[in-house]
Design a protein around this motif. Structure first.
Motif, PDB file in Angstrom:
ATOM      1  N   VAL A 117       4.588  -1.120  -0.322  1.00 36.89           N
ATOM      2  CA  VAL A 117       4.649  -2.578  -0.535  1.00 36.89           C
ATOM      3  C   VAL A 117       4.648  -3.352   0.791  1.00 36.89           C
ATOM      4  CG1 VAL A 117       5.986  -4.446  -1.586  1.00 36.89           C
ATOM      5  CG2 VAL A 117       5.985  -2.199  -2.643  1.00 36.89           C
ATOM      6  N   ILE A 154       0.379  -2.211  -2.390  1.00 40.51           N
ATOM      7  CA  ILE A 154       0.626  -3.492  -3.074  1.00 40.51           C
ATOM      8  C   ILE A 154       0.960  -4.568  -2.043  1.00 40.51           C
ATOM      9  CG2 ILE A 154       2.121  -4.683  -4.725  1.00 40.51           C
ATOM     10  CD1 ILE A 154       2.542  -2.049  -6.147  1.00 40.51           C
ATOM     11  N   TRP A 210       7.361  -7.461 -13.781  1.00 39.06           N
ATOM     12  CA  TRP A 210       6.617  -6.903 -12.643  1.00 39.06           C
ATOM     13  C   TRP A 210       6.435  -5.378 -12.732  1.00 39.06           C
ATOM     14  CZ3 TRP A 210       3.085  -7.480  -9.247  1.00 39.06           C
ATOM     15  CH2 TRP A 210       3.047  -6.731  -8.076  1.00 39.06           C
ATOM     16  N   PRO A 211       7.482  -4.600 -13.036  1.00 38.45           N
ATOM     17  CA  PRO A 211       7.248  -3.152 -13.122  1.00 38.45           C
ATOM     18  C   PRO A 211       6.164  -2.814 -14.154  1.00 38.45           C
ATOM     19  CG  PRO A 211       9.596  -3.633 -13.127  1.00 38.45           C
ATOM     20  CD  PRO A 211       8.897  -4.945 -13.239  1.00 38.45           C
ATOM     21  N   VAL A 260       2.761  -3.555 -12.578  1.00 39.77           N
ATOM     22  CA  VAL A 260       2.379  -2.512 -11.610  1.00 39.77           C
ATOM     23  C   VAL A 260       1.844  -1.295 -12.368  1.00 39.77           C
ATOM     24  CG1 VAL A 260       3.257  -0.919  -9.834  1.00 39.77           C
ATOM     25  CG2 VAL A 260       4.006  -3.322  -9.858  1.00 39.77           C
ATOM     26  N   HIS A 277       5.018   3.413  -4.542  1.00 37.58           N
ATOM     27  CA  HIS A 277       3.988   2.477  -4.075  1.00 37.58           C
ATOM     28  C   HIS A 277       4.373   1.959  -2.686  1.00 37.58           C
ATOM     29  CE1 HIS A 277       2.118   2.504  -8.027  1.00 37.58           C
ATOM     30  NE2 HIS A 277       3.339   2.350  -8.545  1.00 37.58           N
ATOM     31  N   THR A 321       9.772  -3.031  -7.532  1.00 34.84           N
ATOM     32  CA  THR A 321       8.535  -2.248  -7.624  1.00 34.84           C
ATOM     33  C   THR A 321       8.877  -0.782  -7.889  1.00 34.84           C
ATOM     34  OG1 THR A 321       7.526  -3.755  -6.039  1.00 34.84           O
ATOM     35  CG2 THR A 321       6.383  -1.679  -6.411  1.00 34.84           C
TER      36      THR A 321
END
Ligand code: B12
Ligand code: SF4
Length: 439
Positions: free
Chosen positions: A56, A3, A133-134, A137, A54, A50
């Motif tokens: 980042v 990401i 945001w979560p 994702v 992932h 996040t």
């Protein structure tokens, strides 16, 4: 997923003459150099929110053509948007999507125009991003179709439980200043305001120990950092403000913030601000006298009511050794060609250490935009690239657009020349008990 978080950096202006002036006048150059390189706090919050598993990365681009190639290797890119850079952001998003990268966009501009943004992004976030945001994702990870994610459909963001922004992602980059927030929003409602007020949630203060926690995290990157509070109006609550400053004193940092004029009424708070490292407060005075301020703050007409105290308030704050950056908006209804000299005379009379002059700007989503559009006064509707605060894109009432431009050139030359800057700064040092240095 890999990401990428992509911040648009640098300042923007399209008026060529103003740009030329900006390159030569010391007062202009100083401030743009300082602010041009601030990291994107919003994206660092997203990084911290996040979901696990992932990878980042944080990137910055000064323009649509300076995007680091590494972003093409990401599965999902989050772009944070302000209005002035929105077409650059859309151009980047279009290219990334053509290359098979999923794009999420959020921030002030797309929060008010999500339908415009969905033409360029897979996922559009409206409002504060910590809880949307979560979900974005997850949606990207499972290949969900394009959608708009509204903060109002999620748990409200609890400002007392914000994570530490991922300042560690800034490692290896150099910044003059780092940003943190101590508050979000502002309880007042100025007609033109396009700040976090636009994210719709009410004004909120953070617990002081968490602000200290975040400063400690920045200190891991840079000892004794200069902190810019990315707040709209820090010291609305004076008791909380005193507590904040008390806790900042042992940290030995220097800081800057934006707040309203009411700090001038609390000399205990001003003492604590000075002792805790406050170097400057930026205050939106908007116009030196009451006339053009009438009705500007729409809850209680605060700015018009405060105007008669402006000069005393600036002097009082500066007498505590805190510099004031007095901000004026040019082109307000009720201002005519005499406004440029009036601003100059005010700045000289009070020896405001810094002065910021900007052009009245109708950001989308603001009551000002709606009013000017209704009145047929926007020159180029939807020319968002002109929302820089330095470009004229409306018809003022008391002068022509060209007179407004000429006036700001003239005022810029008067205010930011070496001699005027030196005179105001000398005035500040004689008002305050500082000994000729702010370091
Ligand atoms: C720091 C700052 C900057 C930095 C930005 C650093 C960066 N790379 O991002 C710099 C100095 C580069 C900058 C530049 C400009 N700025 Co500026 N800036 C600010 C400031 C002081 C704080 C912003 C901030 O950090 N907020 C705090 C964070 C936490 O909030 P946030 O960014 O909105 O993020 C949250 C949500 O929006 C959302 N979110 C944001 N992005 C995304 C992305 C996704 C995918 C998701 C899901 C969510 C999401 O989640 C975040 C957490 O809740 C504000 C004033 C203020 N007090 O707010 C002005 C402000 C944002 N700037 C403004 C302006 C006008 C400019 C310039 C045009 C000035 C100029 N002439 O050059 C340029 C724009 C050019 C550019 N590069 O974009 C206006 C913008 C108004 C608007 N609606 O567009 C503001 C509001 C100032 C004002 N009073 O008018 N600025
Ligand atoms: S006081 Fe400042 S932050 Fe608050 S509404 Fe007015 S312009 Fe916006």
């Amino acid at each position: 997923m890999k990401i990428g978080l992509l911040a648009m950096s640098g300042v923007r202006a399209h008026d060529k003459k103003l740009l030329e002036l900006g390159l030569t006048l010391p007062g202009f150059v100083d401030r743009s150099r300082i602010i041009a390189s601030l990291p994107s706090l919003g994206l660092l919050y997203l990084a911290a929110r996040t979901p696990a598993g992932h990878d980042v990365h944080y990137f910055e681009a000064e323009s649509a053509d300076s995007v680091p190639l590494e972003v093409l290797g990401c599965d999902l890119i989050a772009i944070s948007t302000f209005t002035a850079q929105i077409f650059e952001a859309y151009a980047i998003a279009d290219r990334l999507r053509q290359a098979g990268v999923k794009v999420a966009m959020g921030g002030l501009h797309v929060s008010v125009l999500p339908e415009e943004a969905r033409l360029h992004a897979d996922y559009v976030a409206v409002g504060e991003g910590e809880n949307t945001w979560p979900a974005i994702v997850e949606a990207a990870a499972r290949g969900a179709p394009p959608a708009i994610f509204k903060a109002t459909d999620f748990e409200p963001v609890d400002i007392a439980r914000l994570p530490v922004p991922r300042f560690d992602l800034l490692h290896g980059r150099s910044y003059n200043r780092y940003t943190i927030q101590t508050t979000r929003g502002c309880p007042w409602r100025c007609e033109f305001c396009a700040s976090t007020v636009m994210l719709q949630a009410p004004y909120r203060r953070r617990p002081v120990d968490q602000v200290v926690r975040d400063i400690r995290a920045i200190e891991l990157l840079q000892p004794q950092p200069f902190i810019e509070f990315a707040d709209d109006n820090t010291f609305v609550d004076k008791a909380w403000g005193r507590e904040l400053c008390q806790e900042l004193i042992p940290l030995n940092v220097k800081w800057f913030t934006e707040t309203d004029l009411s700090v001038a009424d609390d000399s205990e708070l001003l003492d604590l601000m000075r002792r805790s490292g406050c170097r400057q407060v930026l205050i939106g005075l908007e116009s030196p006298s009451a006339g053009p301020l009438a009705g500007l703050e729409q809850r209680a007409d605060r700015k018009a009511r405060w105007a008669s105290h402006y000069a005393d308030a600036v002097r009082t704050i500066q007498s505590h050794g805190i510099t004031v950056n007095s901000c004026f908006i040019l082109g307000l209804d009720g201002q005519d060609g005499s406004i440029f000299r009036e601003v100059l005379e005010f700045a000289e009379a009070v020896s405001s250490f810094d002065v910021q002059i900007t052009i009245l700007t109708a950001f989308p989503g603001t009551p000002l935009y709606d009013r000017l559009q209704r009145q047929g006064r926007i020159l180029q509707p939807e020319a968002w690239q002109l929302c820089t605060l330095f470009d004229v894109n409306f018809r003022p009432t008391g002068m022509t657009p060209q007179e407004l431009r000429e006036g700001i050139y003239w005022l810029g030359e008067q205010l930011y020349g070496e001699e005027a800057t030196r005179r105001r700064r000398k005035g500040f040092f004689s008002q305050s008990n500082r000994q000729g240095s702010l370091l």
